[in-house]
Structure formats: structure tokens, C-alpha cells
Design a protein around this motif. Structure first.
Motif, PDB file in Angstrom:
ATOM      1  N   GLY A 236       6.085  10.420   4.910  1.00 17.04           N
ATOM      2  CA  GLY A 236       4.898  10.109   5.686  1.00 17.04           C
ATOM      3  C   GLY A 236       4.396   8.695   5.491  1.00 17.04           C
ATOM      4  O   GLY A 236       4.556   8.106   4.417  1.00 17.04           O
ATOM      5  N   ALA A 237       3.775   8.179   6.535  1.00 17.35           N
ATOM      6  CA  ALA A 237       3.162   6.849   6.487  1.00 17.35           C
ATOM      7  C   ALA A 237       1.715   6.909   6.030  1.00 17.35           C
ATOM      8  O   ALA A 237       1.030   5.890   6.011  1.00 17.35           O
ATOM      9  CB  ALA A 237       3.237   6.204   7.874  1.00 17.35           C
ATOM     10  N   SER A 238       1.253   8.089   5.642  1.00 17.39           N
ATOM     11  CA  SER A 238      -0.159   8.275   5.320  1.00 17.39           C
ATOM     12  C   SER A 238      -0.627   7.377   4.180  1.00 17.39           C
ATOM     13  O   SER A 238      -1.767   6.905   4.186  1.00 17.39           O
ATOM     14  CB  SER A 238      -0.427   9.739   4.957  1.00 17.39           C
TER      15      SER A 238
ATOM     16  N   CYS B 199       0.835  -1.206   0.000  1.00 15.27           N
ATOM     17  CA  CYS B 199       0.000   0.000   0.000  1.00 15.27           C
ATOM     18  C   CYS B 199       0.867   1.253   0.000  1.00 15.27           C
ATOM     19  O   CYS B 199       0.564   2.242  -0.687  1.00 15.27           O
ATOM     20  CB  CYS B 199      -0.932   0.004   1.202  1.00 15.27           C
ATOM     21  N   GLY B 200       1.955   1.221   0.773  1.00 19.98           N
ATOM     22  CA  GLY B 200       2.869   2.357   0.802  1.00 19.98           C
ATOM     23  C   GLY B 200       3.522   2.592  -0.552  1.00 19.98           C
ATOM     24  O   GLY B 200       3.677   3.737  -0.995  1.00 19.98           O
TER      25      GLY B 200
ATOM     26  N   VAL C 166      -5.433   0.994  -3.439  1.00 17.00           N
ATOM     27  CA  VAL C 166      -4.610  -0.221  -3.435  1.00 17.00           C
ATOM     28  C   VAL C 166      -5.032  -1.144  -2.290  1.00 17.00           C
ATOM     29  O   VAL C 166      -5.179  -2.353  -2.470  1.00 17.00           O
ATOM     30  CB  VAL C 166      -3.115   0.131  -3.312  1.00 17.00           C
ATOM     31  N   GLY C 167      -5.237  -0.576  -1.105  1.00 20.16           N
ATOM     32  CA  GLY C 167      -5.669  -1.382   0.028  1.00 20.16           C
ATOM     33  C   GLY C 167      -7.036  -2.002  -0.190  1.00 20.16           C
ATOM     34  O   GLY C 167      -7.264  -3.171   0.152  1.00 20.16           O
TER      35      GLY C 167
ATOM     36  N   ALA D  36      -1.316  10.454  -2.857  1.00 20.06           N
ATOM     37  CA  ALA D  36      -0.804   9.299  -2.132  1.00 20.06           C
ATOM     38  C   ALA D  36      -1.895   8.693  -1.251  1.00 20.06           C
ATOM     39  O   ALA D  36      -2.006   7.466  -1.135  1.00 20.06           O
ATOM     40  CB  ALA D  36       0.398   9.694  -1.283  1.00 20.06           C
ATOM     41  N   HIS D  37      -2.700   9.537  -0.634  1.00 19.67           N
ATOM     42  CA  HIS D  37      -3.798   9.052   0.196  1.00 19.67           C
ATOM     43  C   HIS D  37      -4.812   8.280  -0.644  1.00 19.67           C
ATOM     44  O   HIS D  37      -5.226   7.168  -0.276  1.00 19.67           O
ATOM     45  CB  HIS D  37      -4.497  10.221   0.893  1.00 19.67           C
TER      46      HIS D  37
END
Length: 249
Positions: free
Chosen positions: A143-145, A122-123, A219-220, A212-213
Motif C-alpha cells: 500500500g501507498a498509505s 515517507c514511504g 516522518v512527513g 505505517a500510517h
């Protein structure tokens, strides 16, 4: 809406989620020790550098030069390093809070190993979505967002009816319980709207990586279906509709 707690217990201890949070905190403390700006230049993902494109020169040419000179080589490694970095205390606290609330259930449904691979995938998807949307940008992305957004997308698939206690700060400040699909759907809609608003011919100046969010969430949402994960005791966790629709506290 800010989530405070979800009414969705797990069968196992969320060891991987805890380790991910610790890793992000340790990396952030390291960033503070060397400077947040320098760490972003050195280990953040720079789209122009990753794709080998001619970077767009910002109003401050010195910024562009410093970013490209300091960025880690090979640049593809910054896809992973940037995933564990943050730009401020508020940034990391909010991300880790979301991960703690929603990540434990996805870990429980997938298992430890699959959950790690899922999180990283996902990242990566989130990073690539932002990269290709701003292919000439010299602005470091951290960021891990993006990976977290993938966790939220998976949660929406597996636990749409779970109750989430949220803090509402619009007009009045109060707490209320809502179904997960409402809270997560509202969050995703905000990312899409803000992402569309941020598009334009003007030079990028940094800010929230909405692409990205959105990319991580999609993707998730897709990946959890491909992996065939199933929630445990799903029927006992579903949100029961009531005439008043929501429980106020």
C-alpha cells in the motif's frame, strides 16, 4: 470525514503527483493480472523476512510457508515495491484520491525533485515503523498509505488553515467545510487509536497497517520542517474563523 476537495490552488501543474498515481494504477493492474494474493507474497514487505527473524507461525502454517518462499530477494527491495501496491480496488481508489487532493500542494511547495525524495522517504519511514512493530510477522504489507500519510503530515504543517470540503457519514450524510488541521488531526487520531487497539498478544491476521500510517505521518511532519518548505501565498489561503465555525453545504 472523507475529503472531497481542498480550497488550495497551486502555481504549477502537479506532474509528479500525476505520475505517482499512474504508477500505482499500472502496478495494481499488473497485480490483478498475476493475482492479488500471489503479488502480495512475491513483492509485499514481510517484516520477518526483512529483519531475518524467525516468523511467527499463524493458524495457517501453509500461509507462512508460501509467503516466505515466494517473497522477492533481496528483501529490502520490497520496501519500495510494496509502496506502489494495493490489496483491492477500494484500497487504491481511496489512497489515490487522498494523494490527488493533498499531494499537489506539497509538490508545489517542495518542487518536483524534492517532492519525489520526500514521498519515498515517507514511504520508507512508514514501512520501517510497521516492520519493527511487527518484527516476526509473516504477513505481507502493501500500500501507498504510508507515503501518503507523510504527505498529510506535511500538509498539516504548511496549510493548517486551508478549507477542505468533506463528506460526513456519521448520523447524517452531508458535506461541510472544515479547516485542514481539523480533518487531518481527526484522521491521525483515528490511526493512533486504532493502532493501539490492534496491539495485543494475539497472532496477527492481517488488516490495516496503522503503525505505517502513524510512522509515515510523523516522518512527513518532521521532514517538511527540515526541508524548510514554505507554502506559496499562505496568508491568502488561511481558513478564516467565522462565528458559526463551519460552512455547511
Amino acid at each position: 470525514m472523507i475529503p472531497l476537495h481542498d480550497d488550495n490552488p497551486t502555481r504549477s501543474t502537479p506532474v509528479v503527483t500525476f505520475i505517482l498515481i499512474v504508477m500505482n494504477v499500472v502496478v495494481f493492474l499488473y497485480q490483478l493480472s498475476i493475482g492479488l494474493d500471489y503479488s502480495a507474497f512475491a513483492y509485499g514487505l514481510i517484516p520477518a523476512e526483512l529483519l531475518g527473524n524467525q516468523p511467527q507461525v499463524l493458524r495457517d502454517p501453509e500461509f507462512t510457508r508460501r509467503a516466505l518462499e515466494a517473497n522477492f530477494d533481496p528483501s529490502w527491495a520490497t520496501i519500495f515495491s510494496s509502496m506502489f501496491m494495493h490489496g483491492s480496488w477500494l484500497h487504491i481508489i481511496s489512497n489515490m484520491w487522498f494523494l490527488w487532493i493533498f499531494g499537489n500542494n506539497i509538490e508545489d511547495a517542495l518542487g518536483k525533485v524534492k517532492y519525489i525524495l520526500f514521498y519515498l522517504a515517507c514511504g520508507i519511514g512508514a514501512a520501517l515503523a510497521q516492520t519493527f512493530l511487527s518484527a516476526n510477522s509473516p504477513i505481507p504489507m502493501v500500500g501507498a498509505s504510508g507515503a501518503l500519510a507523510g504527505v498529510l503530515g506535511a500538509y498539516l504543517v504548511l496549510f493548517p488553515g486551508s478549507r477542505v470540503l468533506v463528506l460526513v457519514t456519521a448520523f447524517i450524510i452531508t458535506t461541510m467545510q472544515v479547516p485542514a488541521w481539523l480533518m487531518l488531526g481527526f484522521w491521525f487520531l483515528l490511526q493512533v487509536i486504532n493502532g493501539l487497539v490492534s496491539l495485543g498478544p494475539q497472532a496477527p491476521t492481517g488488516g490495516v497497517a496503522y503503525a505505517a500510517h502513524v510512522g509515515g505521518f510523523v516522518v512527513g511532519w518532521l521532514l517538511i520542517r527540515i526541508l524548510g518548505a514554505h507554502p506559496h501565498r499562505r496568508e491568502e489561503r488561511r481558513y478564516e474563523r467565522r462565528p458559526e465555525f463551519m460552512d455547511w453545504r
